[in-house]
Each structure stands twice: as structure tokens, then as C-alpha cells.
Design a protein around this motif. Structure first.
Motif, PDB file in Angstrom:
ATOM      1  N   TYR A  23      34.498  55.156  32.543  1.00 36.26           N
ATOM      2  CA  TYR A  23      35.538  54.164  32.246  1.00 36.26           C
ATOM      3  C   TYR A  23      36.005  53.506  33.542  1.00 36.26           C
ATOM      4  CZ  TYR A  23      35.870  56.193  27.562  1.00 36.26           C
ATOM      5  OH  TYR A  23      35.593  56.631  26.283  1.00 36.26           O
ATOM      6  N   PRO A  24      35.227  52.593  34.095  1.00 33.85           N
ATOM      7  CA  PRO A  24      35.646  51.936  35.344  1.00 33.85           C
ATOM      8  C   PRO A  24      36.849  51.035  35.124  1.00 33.85           C
ATOM      9  CG  PRO A  24      33.684  50.893  34.462  1.00 33.85           C
ATOM     10  CD  PRO A  24      33.931  52.099  33.611  1.00 33.85           C
ATOM     11  N   GLU A  25      37.698  50.950  36.130  1.00 35.81           N
ATOM     12  CA  GLU A  25      38.869  50.081  36.067  1.00 35.81           C
ATOM     13  C   GLU A  25      38.434  48.616  36.179  1.00 35.81           C
ATOM     14  OE1 GLU A  25      42.321  50.683  36.019  1.00 35.81           O
ATOM     15  OE2 GLU A  25      42.074  52.841  35.691  1.00 35.81           O
ATOM     16  N   THR A  26      39.055  47.772  35.386  1.00 33.27           N
ATOM     17  CA  THR A  26      38.771  46.339  35.441  1.00 33.27           C
ATOM     18  C   THR A  26      39.644  45.690  36.515  1.00 33.27           C
ATOM     19  OG1 THR A  26      38.226  46.288  33.089  1.00 33.27           O
ATOM     20  CG2 THR A  26      38.786  44.189  34.130  1.00 33.27           C
ATOM     21  N   ASP A  27      39.026  44.878  37.332  1.00 31.25           N
ATOM     22  CA  ASP A  27      39.767  44.134  38.357  1.00 31.25           C
ATOM     23  C   ASP A  27      40.356  42.887  37.711  1.00 31.25           C
ATOM     24  OD1 ASP A  27      40.773  42.846  40.540  1.00 31.25           O
ATOM     25  OD2 ASP A  27      38.831  42.421  41.471  1.00 31.25           O
ATOM     26  N   PHE A  28      41.653  42.925  37.441  1.00 34.16           N
ATOM     27  CA  PHE A  28      42.290  41.793  36.771  1.00 34.16           C
ATOM     28  C   PHE A  28      42.189  40.507  37.583  1.00 34.16           C
ATOM     29  CE2 PHE A  28      45.417  43.761  33.487  1.00 34.16           C
ATOM     30  CZ  PHE A  28      44.392  44.556  33.007  1.00 34.16           C
ATOM     31  N   TYR A  29      42.063  40.643  38.902  1.00 40.11           N
ATOM     32  CA  TYR A  29      41.981  39.435  39.737  1.00 40.11           C
ATOM     33  C   TYR A  29      40.656  38.712  39.564  1.00 40.11           C
ATOM     34  CZ  TYR A  29      46.263  40.897  42.066  1.00 40.11           C
ATOM     35  OH  TYR A  29      47.561  41.258  42.335  1.00 40.11           O
ATOM     36  N   SER A  30      39.693  39.372  38.920  1.00 36.65           N
ATOM     37  CA  SER A  30      38.401  38.727  38.697  1.00 36.65           C
ATOM     38  C   SER A  30      38.290  38.159  37.284  1.00 36.65           C
ATOM     39  CB  SER A  30      37.266  39.737  38.923  1.00 36.65           C
ATOM     40  OG  SER A  30      37.267  40.727  37.900  1.00 36.65           O
ATOM     41  N   LEU A  31      39.397  38.143  36.557  1.00 40.75           N
ATOM     42  CA  LEU A  31      39.386  37.660  35.180  1.00 40.75           C
ATOM     43  C   LEU A  31      40.158  36.349  35.060  1.00 40.75           C
ATOM     44  CD1 LEU A  31      40.064  40.987  33.224  1.00 40.75           C
ATOM     45  CD2 LEU A  31      37.868  40.005  33.904  1.00 40.75           C
ATOM     46  N   PRO A  32      39.785  35.516  34.089  1.00 36.38           N
ATOM     47  CA  PRO A  32      40.463  34.221  33.911  1.00 36.38           C
ATOM     48  C   PRO A  32      41.762  34.383  33.121  1.00 36.38           C
ATOM     49  CG  PRO A  32      38.718  34.417  32.320  1.00 36.38           C
ATOM     50  CD  PRO A  32      38.638  35.657  33.166  1.00 36.38           C
ATOM     51  N   ILE A  33      42.691  35.189  33.644  1.00 33.40           N
ATOM     52  CA  ILE A  33      43.919  35.487  32.917  1.00 33.40           C
ATOM     53  C   ILE A  33      45.124  34.928  33.663  1.00 33.40           C
ATOM     54  CG2 ILE A  33      43.023  37.534  31.768  1.00 33.40           C
ATOM     55  CD1 ILE A  33      44.325  39.252  33.911  1.00 33.40           C
ATOM     56  N   GLN A  34      46.144  34.620  32.919  1.00 27.59           N
ATOM     57  CA  GLN A  34      47.388  34.094  33.487  1.00 27.59           C
ATOM     58  C   GLN A  34      48.558  34.841  32.863  1.00 27.59           C
ATOM     59  OE1 GLN A  34      48.041  29.936  32.700  1.00 27.59           O
ATOM     60  NE2 GLN A  34      50.092  29.921  33.574  1.00 27.59           N
ATOM     61  N   ARG A  35      49.445  35.371  33.700  1.00 28.42           N
ATOM     62  CA  ARG A  35      50.615  36.071  33.181  1.00 28.42           C
ATOM     63  C   ARG A  35      51.618  35.046  32.665  1.00 28.42           C
ATOM     64  NH1 ARG A  35      53.279  41.304  36.082  1.00 28.42           N
ATOM     65  NH2 ARG A  35      51.148  41.980  35.692  1.00 28.42           N
TER      66      ARG A  35
END
Length: 851
Positions: free
Chosen positions: A171-183
Motif C-alpha cells: 500500500y504505497p502512499e500517494t503523493d498528493f502533489y503529483s495529482l491534479p487536485i485542488q483543495r
């Protein structure tokens, strides 16, 4: 303890390339071939190393390369073409479907998982891919829809096998900074948070947004410092094994999801719950309507179900979550208080009739009790679901159980190969996938030259073989295999040999073992000198499904036999990237479920659009798709009680089919080097998939059959201060209170002699309605072919009329029954409330004639 702070350095992209950053933040690029090529062209090797994710990809491009691209007129011309395409298909907000929604009104689509692209680990399998395809098709159609889900930091597991072939999970951690997401933040700049009260106190969640073309997808995340460690774990993994965390996930999705929409200023006109995981959304929506519209609970219960759609995806009992009543009560208590009722009442909505107060809460039953529109995902699945859940509507004939079906479809642009997409561009037109289901477009497939189609398919198969070799080298390197083994692995499979693929979730009912029931016969098939065959297997078993893991081990061990090891392989970590290569490059897509446990099975549709021919049990979608011209069926749709016997029969049927029909058809080359019979089937398969099984057809069917009626209900029920909803609430309360007084006398007919075709029978029944009026109740003659004393088939309903008012709420009803065809028939009389289907099918409001 050290406490490092982080900062992010973004690439210094030249101004005339700034559009690259824009589309990297909208996953529209992942189903748009021209946009994918815009990234890949920069550095194909780096693109693959970055997992085909444009965000980390852009950060790793050398500044010198960016500067060179900024002066490359050819590249800039391509970028401009994609930019024009993006403006037309994403930024123009035109509504292309006919819905009773005005600007600002929307449909909220709830799902536990969303499969958009392999770089976004928010899905486990078919349910998530289907949800992702629903969003993509909604974007294509301009549908005003928003998605609601959870933001998993570890997602679903990555699979690898040990030396014995036993599945291991990571279960590797996902790097949120590499995703097209916006808070998401409010108008004052503060981040939006939602709170849900549970057994262990408050749970807080922030809200992220992913833009899917025109459609926003909002995701809730509890991994914030303000939460205690146990609450941060709620959104760690998809489908947590622990029941407590699983319940919290579904509470957060349903209750928290509705609160997130409220905080964002979104009040959905229609809610679509994709499977029972989302069912708590219905209760929170009741709370919001009670408080916003200033109505009571009974009035809100006339609004929410009629404006909610519920889709069920599995005919396997274990796939439907149930939770002990005592663990659910703490989450229901604050909602019950706001609704002015008890948690026992809310619990009862998710319990079968006759269950005691402490019986478990079924998420399916809760979902269906709060939704007027419930559907399965194929014609057969609809029928299976009606039988499976008939007990929720006591006394209702199975064929009348209010569960319909809308067969799933796939987002063609996501799964079709580049080579086939190019063919469709030339022969159908550049916007072919926006109108792929149109008959005039489908016919144009016949105009593709056979040679062109076959060469495109051979390219896809060669790419599949290359991908398999690369994947196997990676697998064996990780196991520290010697160089000799690695060199052998680099040569597995033959790009000119008939390639059969079995790739799917390794649940036991999917019967991956069926092919290896007779190992000697299978070896002979594989090693035929003139007509060899090769097999590729891939798929994950659930971490707690040891039977599924054992199936993988059996296949792994067979694949290690010296006689077949270069022609029979198992690939680890089946994901969207691998799936695309498999459905595009396979010659045959093999599917062997135990009928009727396959709800739909969309992977076969993805294969079909790429000209891959299906060989499958008649289950799920294949019951609707199969014709002799498009593929092969294993058996004729039989269902068996003896599973061992079934496996023996159907494995032999599979071997016979492969040996006598599939393999000869592939290798038959009467005119030169082209398999004309096979190509004819390929074209028929592609046309079938485009016409019947694309996601545009699926979403438009939801619009026409379910969304549009729900939208009209919303307008009518809430008009004039919810006057119609209040009237319905009063009607329901009156009918419920008086129904105990409704009795229906035995049906009587005017003649007991032999009836002939053309005769008419007069049927009457003495009915007591108590204080209810005849215009509040429907008295119906129910008749059909006689199967036994408690079951009819091919049933029909005829309305009966009042023939005589006998006073004191007693009436004589009657109607004429025409004898149109010969046969043995049965009939009875029943009473139901008069009204729309939601009222008419209310459990408990159905009375049959007494004998």
C-alpha cells in the motif's frame, strides 16, 4: 523529533507553453488522444517513467527542452490544435441533453470509487471504472453533474506474487502533489471542512476537487492534523477490511458528501447513489430538505426518494454491506434528532420486513428504501436482483419488484487503441466518439479495408506482447531471478500467434480455474504445431480472499510448467494501463463466470470495441451482446445447482469451442494472409459495442428514464412551498392508517365451464375499503400463465371498476377478462394504493384476495 516543512518548486514553463499546465490539471487529457500525444511527444521514455502523469512529468523536463519546444513551430501548431479542442469540448458550457434543469442546478453522483486513470489510485475494479466512465460521458454530453467520493492516500493495493505464486499486497502512499487536485475554499479563502459526528467523537474532512472535463469530482479526506490518528485512517485505503472503518467510510461518503455539497453551495436536484455504500446520503438529504424547505419528515420522505436514483452492481450477497445495529446507532442518533424521529425508525429503513430492532442494517435496503428509481446494470442482472431482493416487498410477484435495468457502457475514447482511433478518424470523422452510437456512424465501420484493420490489430497485438515481456522482466527481477531466466522471459509469447486473455478480479465465481481443469488437453492446445495458442492472465484477489489467491497460485504454477512457460503467463498488478494493452491487443477475451453472478462485465465491451472477440459464458452483458456473428458463447445460458458438475461440463464445452471453432477461424486464411472470417466478426463486434455498449448510450438512458422524471418530480413537489409534497404526505398517512381495514374477497367468475379462445369471463370481488374512498385505491385483476398455486408467469394486470356501492365502505368490483390465447391460466384480485409507482409499491400496502 525532526519536523521538516516542505515547499514545492514548479517548472518555469515558457508563456507560449503555459497551456500544458492548464490541461495537466484536468483529466480530460487522459481520454483525448491528441492531448496524450502532446505530452508523450516531449519525451516518450520519461512519460512512461512518470506513469503517464503529466504533473510530475512537467517537473522533470529539463529547462533546455522546454525552451526548445517554445520555438518549435510544429509542436506549437499541435498545441494550438489541442487548445482549440479543449475550448470546444470543455470550456463551452452548452447543455447538450434535454433535462428539466436550469443553470446552477445539478445531479450529484455518489460513488465509493472512481477509475479515471492509473495515476489516480481511487478505484479497485469495475465499479470504479464504470463511475469514471459515467463522469467522462457526462462531460462529453454537457450534463450538469458533480461527482462525490473519498480521497484515498493509499488507494487499493499493489499486487505482487512470491516465488510460490501467492499474492502479496503493498500500500504505497500517494503523493498528493503529483495529482491534479485542488483543495476547496470558501469565498473568504478559508478551506472548506465538513464534520460528521460518530461513535468516537467528531470526524473532520477537507474537500478536494478533480476536474473531469466539464464535470467536477469532489473528494473528502480525513488525513488532517485536527483528527486523531484513528480518524485519519478513514480515507487511507479503499474498502478497508475493518468493519468499523468501513462503516465510517460509508458515513463520511454519504453524510459528509451531502454536507460538502452544501458547504460548496451546491443543492443537487437529483442524487444518484452508485451502490449501497452511498446510502447514508439519503438520510442527510432528508435532514437538509427538512431544514431548508421548512417541512416535516413525512413531507421530505415524499421528495427525497422521488428525486433519487440507486444503482446496484452485484448479484453476490457478500458484495452488499451490512452493519450491526448497535454500531450504526451513534451515527444515526444526531440525524434522528434533527428529523424529529428515533434512530430505531431510521434503522428500520435498512432492515427487511419483520426484522427486530437490533437486526443488522443493510446498505442495499437503506438505499432502495430512499430511492424511487432502482436499477441493475444488465438485463439479466435486473432479473436476478428482483429475485434476490423480493423479500423487501412482501407479497409482490417477482416480475413486479421495482428494480429495472440500464446496461452498463464503456467510455470508448478511454479504451480504444491509437491505431483504431486513427481508423475511426478517417472513416467516421474526427468527432466520432461523441456520436459513436449513431447508426449512420456505425455503418461506416464496414467501409474500413480489411487489410488496414488487420494491420492495426497486429500492431496492437505486437504492443501487447512487448508490454507483457517488459512486465515479466520486472516481475522476475524483483524476485532476483538469474540472468538465464530473464533472457528467457524477454522472449515469451509470439506476436503472430492467437492470443487469448483472461483479466479480471479473481473472485471465485469468475472461475479462472475453468481453463486448467484438463491440463493435458490445454497443453496440447497451446503446443499445436500448426495452430498454436498463447494465454495471458492478470487480476487481483481481495486481500482477505484466500480462495481467490489460491486460484492465482494454481495458474502461476501451471504457467511454470516447462512445456508452456513461454506461452502461458500471469501478469502482476492488473491496473488501467495494463488493461488498455490487454483489451487492445488480445484476439480473444475469455470470460467464465458462474451464471448468474456476473452483474455486467464491462471488460468484454472494451475488448469488443478494439475488435477483440469474446468467448464467454452467457452471463451479464453478453446475454444482450452475443450473436454468432460477433463471438462465441460457452453453453446456452444454463444454470446448475451442482457446481462441480457445472464446472466439468462447461470446461469441456470451452475446450471444444476453442479446438473446433475459435482456433480454426483465426488460422483460416483462404485469400492470402488475411483471416476474412475473423475480420468479419471483428467488424460486427466493433459495431455491436459502439451501438449498444458505449457510455454515451448508458448516460442518455439514465437521463431519459431516470434523471428527467426525477427532475420533474423535484419541480412539482417543491412548487408553492412544497404543497404537492405536503398533500402526498397527508395521503400516505391516511392510507397507512386505514390499510389494515382493507380486505379483498375471493375472485369469482361467471362461468366455470370450458373456455374457448374468443370467450370473455366476468370476474368480480367483494372489497372492503373501510374509510378509504374508491379513488384512493386500485383494485386489480392479476392474471397470467399458471405455474403453481403461488406463481404465475407472463402476468398481466387489468383494472377493476366499482359495480356496486354496498355501503359502509363495502363495494363490488368487476371487470371482463378476455380469453385471447389457449393455455392454463391463473388469476387473483388485489388492492394497492392509487398513485405513482413510489406510493403503489410501498411495502406493506398490498392486499390479495382471501380464499
Amino acid at each position: 523529533m525532526l519536523n521538516f516543512k516542505s515547499y514545492q518548486v514548479q517548472p518555469n514553463i515558457p508563456e507560449n507553453l503555459a497551456f500544458l499546465e492548464d490541461i495537466s490539471r484536468n483529466v480530460w487529457w487522459c481520454w483525448t488522444r491528441e492531448a496524450v500525444e502532446l505530452f508523450r511527444r516531449i519525451d516518450p521514455r520519461l512519460w512512461a517513467e512518470c506513469g503517464r502523469n503529466p504533473i510530475p512529468f512537467l517537473t522533470r523536463i529539463p529547462q533546455m527542452r522546454l525552451e526548445k519546444l517554445a520555438k518549435d513551430s510544429s509542436y506549437l501548431s499541435q498545441l494550438e490544435r489541442v487548445k482549440v479542442l479543449y475550448e470546444r469540448r470543455v470550456n463551452l458550457p452548452e447543455i447538450e441533453v434535454d433535462l428539466p434543469l436550469v443553470s446552477g442546478e445539478s445531479i450529484a453522483y455518489f460513488s465509493m470509487e472512481f477509475g479515471l486513470h492509473e495515476s489516480l489510485p481511487l478505484f479497485a475494479g469495475g465499479l470504479g471504472i464504470l463511475a469514471g466512465d459515467h463522469l467522462k460521458a457526462s462531460s462529453n454530453l454537457g450534463l450538469p453533474l458533480v461527482g462525490i467520493g473519498l480521497m484515498y492516500r493509499q488507494g487499493y493495493f499493489r499486487q505482487f506474487l512470491n516465488h510460490d505464486g501467492w499474492q502479496q499486497e503493498a500500500y504505497p502512499e500517494t503523493d498528493f502533489y503529483s495529482l491534479p487536485i485542488q483543495r476547496m475554499r470558501d469565498t473568504t479563502g478559508n478551506e472548506i471542512r465538513v464534520t460528521v459526528r460518530g461513535a468516537d467523537g467528531l470526524v473532520q474532512a477537507v474537500v478536494w476537487r478533480i476536474q473531469v472535463g466539464r464535470v467536477p469530482l469532489y473528494l473528502l479526506d480525513t488525513n488532517i492534523l485536527e483528527n486523531p490518528p484513528e480518524h485519519r485512517e478513514i480515507t487511507a485505503r479503499l474498502y478497508a477490511a475493518e468493519s468499523k472503518i468501513r462503516l465510517l467510510q460509508e458515513v463520511l461518503l454519504g453524510i459528509g458528501g451531502m454536507r460538502a455539497l452544501q458547504a460548496l453551495g451546491i443543492k443537487p436536484k437529483i442524487v444518484h447513489m452508485n451502490e449501497g455504500h452511498c446510502a447514508f446520503a439519503g438520510i442527510e438529504r432528508l435532514v437538509q430538505i427538512v431544514e431548508d424547505q421548512k417541512v416535516d419528515l413525512e413531507t421530505a420522505l415524499q421528495i427525497v426518494p422521488r428525486t433519487t436514483v440507486f444503482t446496484t452492481h452485484t448479484p453476490v450477497a457478500a458484495g452488499h454491506d451490512e452493519f450491526p445495529a448497535d454500531t450504526v446507532r451513534p451515527y444515526l442518533k444526531p440525524l434522528a434528532e434533527r428529523l424529529g424521529t428515533s434512530e430505531t425508525e431510521l434503522l428500520s429503513w435498512g432492515q427487511p420486513p419483520g426484522t427486530h430492532d437490533n437486526g443488522p442494517l443493510s446498505m442495499f435496503i437503506l438505499g432502495v428504501r430512499l430511492s424511487a428509481a432502482c436499477n441493475g446494470v444488465s438485463q439479466l442482472h435486473g432479473s436476478v436482483a428482483r429475485r434476490m431482493w423480493a423479500h423487501v416487498w412482501p407479497g409482490r410477484p417477482v416480475e413486479e419488484i421495482p428494480i429495472s435495468h440500464i446496461t452498463n457502457g464503456v467510455h470508448i475514447a478511454t479504451f480504444v487503441s491509437h491505431e483504431f482511433s486513427n481508423l475511426f478518424d478517417r472513416y467516421i470523422g474526427p468527432d466520432w466518439y461523441l456520436g459513436s452510437q449513431r447508426p449512420e456512424n456505425i455503418k461506416l465501420i464496414d467501409e474500413i479495408y480489411n487489410e488496414e484493420l488487420w494491420r492495426a490489430h497486429e500492431t496492437n497485438r505486437s504492443r501487447l506482447v512487448r508490454t507483457c515481456r517488459e512486465q515479466l522482466v520486472y516481475q522476475y527481477r524483483r524476485r532476483n531471478a538469474p540472468r538465464k531466466v530473464l533472457e528467457a522471459v524477454e522472449k515469451v509469447l509470439d506476436p503472430d500467434v492467437l492470443t487469448i486473455v483472461f483479466a479480471r478480479r479473481f473472485a471465485t465465481y469468475k472461475r479462472a480455474f475453468l481453463l486448467i481443469q484438463d491440463p493435458q488437453r490445454l497443453e496440447a492446445l497451446i503446443n499445436n504445431e500448426n495452430h498454436p495458442v498463447q494465454f495471458v492472465f492478470a487480476g487481483k484477489a481481495h486481500p482477505r480472499d484466500n480462495e481467490g489467491k489460491d486460484l492465482i497460485k494454481q495458474l502461476f504454477q501451471f504457467a511454470n510448467r516447462p512445456a508452456v512457460r513461454d506461452k502461458f503467463i500471469f501478469l502482476e498488478n492488473y491496473d488501467m494501463h495494463l488493461a488498455r494493452h490487454l483489451v487492445q491487443g488480445a484476439d480473444v477475451w475469455l470470460n467464465t463466470p458462474r451464471r448468474p453472478f456476473e452483474a455486467c462485465g464491462t471488460s468484454g465491451m472494451k475488448a469488443a470495441i478494439n475488435g477483440t472477440l469474446n468467448v464467454s459464458i452467457l452471463d451479464g452483458w453478453w446475454c444482450e451482446g452475443y450473436r454468432e456473428s460477433v463471438g462465441w458463447s460457452i453453453g446456452n445460458g444454463e444454470e446448475y445447482e451442482d457446481h462441480a458438475y457445472q464446472d466439468a461440463v462447461e470446461s469441456q464445452a470451452l475446450y471444444n469451442l476453442l479446438e473446433n471453432e475459435v482456433v480454426p477461424c483465426f488460422y483460416e486464411r483462404k485469400s492470402g494472409d488475411l483471416p476474412d472470417c475473423w475480420l468479419e466478426k471483428m467488424k460486427a463486434s466493433m459495431k455491436m459495442a459502439m451501438e449498444k455498449f458505449c457510455s454515451l448510450r448508458m448516460v442518455m438512458e439514465y437521463v431519459d428514464k431516470l434523471y428527467a422524471p426525477a427532475g420533474r418530480f423535484h419541480d412539482r413537489l417543491l412548487a408553492d412551498g412544497a404543497a404537492e409534497a405536503r398533500r402526498l404526505a397527508e395521503q400516505v398517512a391516511r392510507v397507512r392508517s386505514q390499510w389494515k381495514n382493507v380486505t379483498v374477497g375471493a375472485a369469482a367468475r361467471d362461468s366455470r365451464g370450458t373456455q374457448r379462445v374468443g370467450d370473455t369471463i366476468q370476474v368480480t370481488s367483494a372489497v372492503t375499503l373501510g374509510e378509504l374512498r374508491p379513488d384512493e385505491v386500485d383494485i386489480e385483476l392479476y392474471y397470467g400463465l399458471y405455474k403453481n398455486f403461488s406463481e404465475l408467469s407472463d402476468s398481466r394486470v387489468e383494472a377493476m371498476q366499482v359495480l356496486e356501492d354496498r355501503g359502509d365502505g363495502r363495494y363490488l368490483y368487476g371487470c371482463a377478462l378476455a380469453c385471447d390465447t389457449a393455455g392454463r391460466f391463473g388469476f387473483s384480485v388485489r388492492a394497492t394504493p392509487r398513485g405513482d409507482s413510489w406510493l403503489k409499491f410501498t411495502p406493506g400496502l398490498l392486499t390479495w384476495a382471501s380464499e
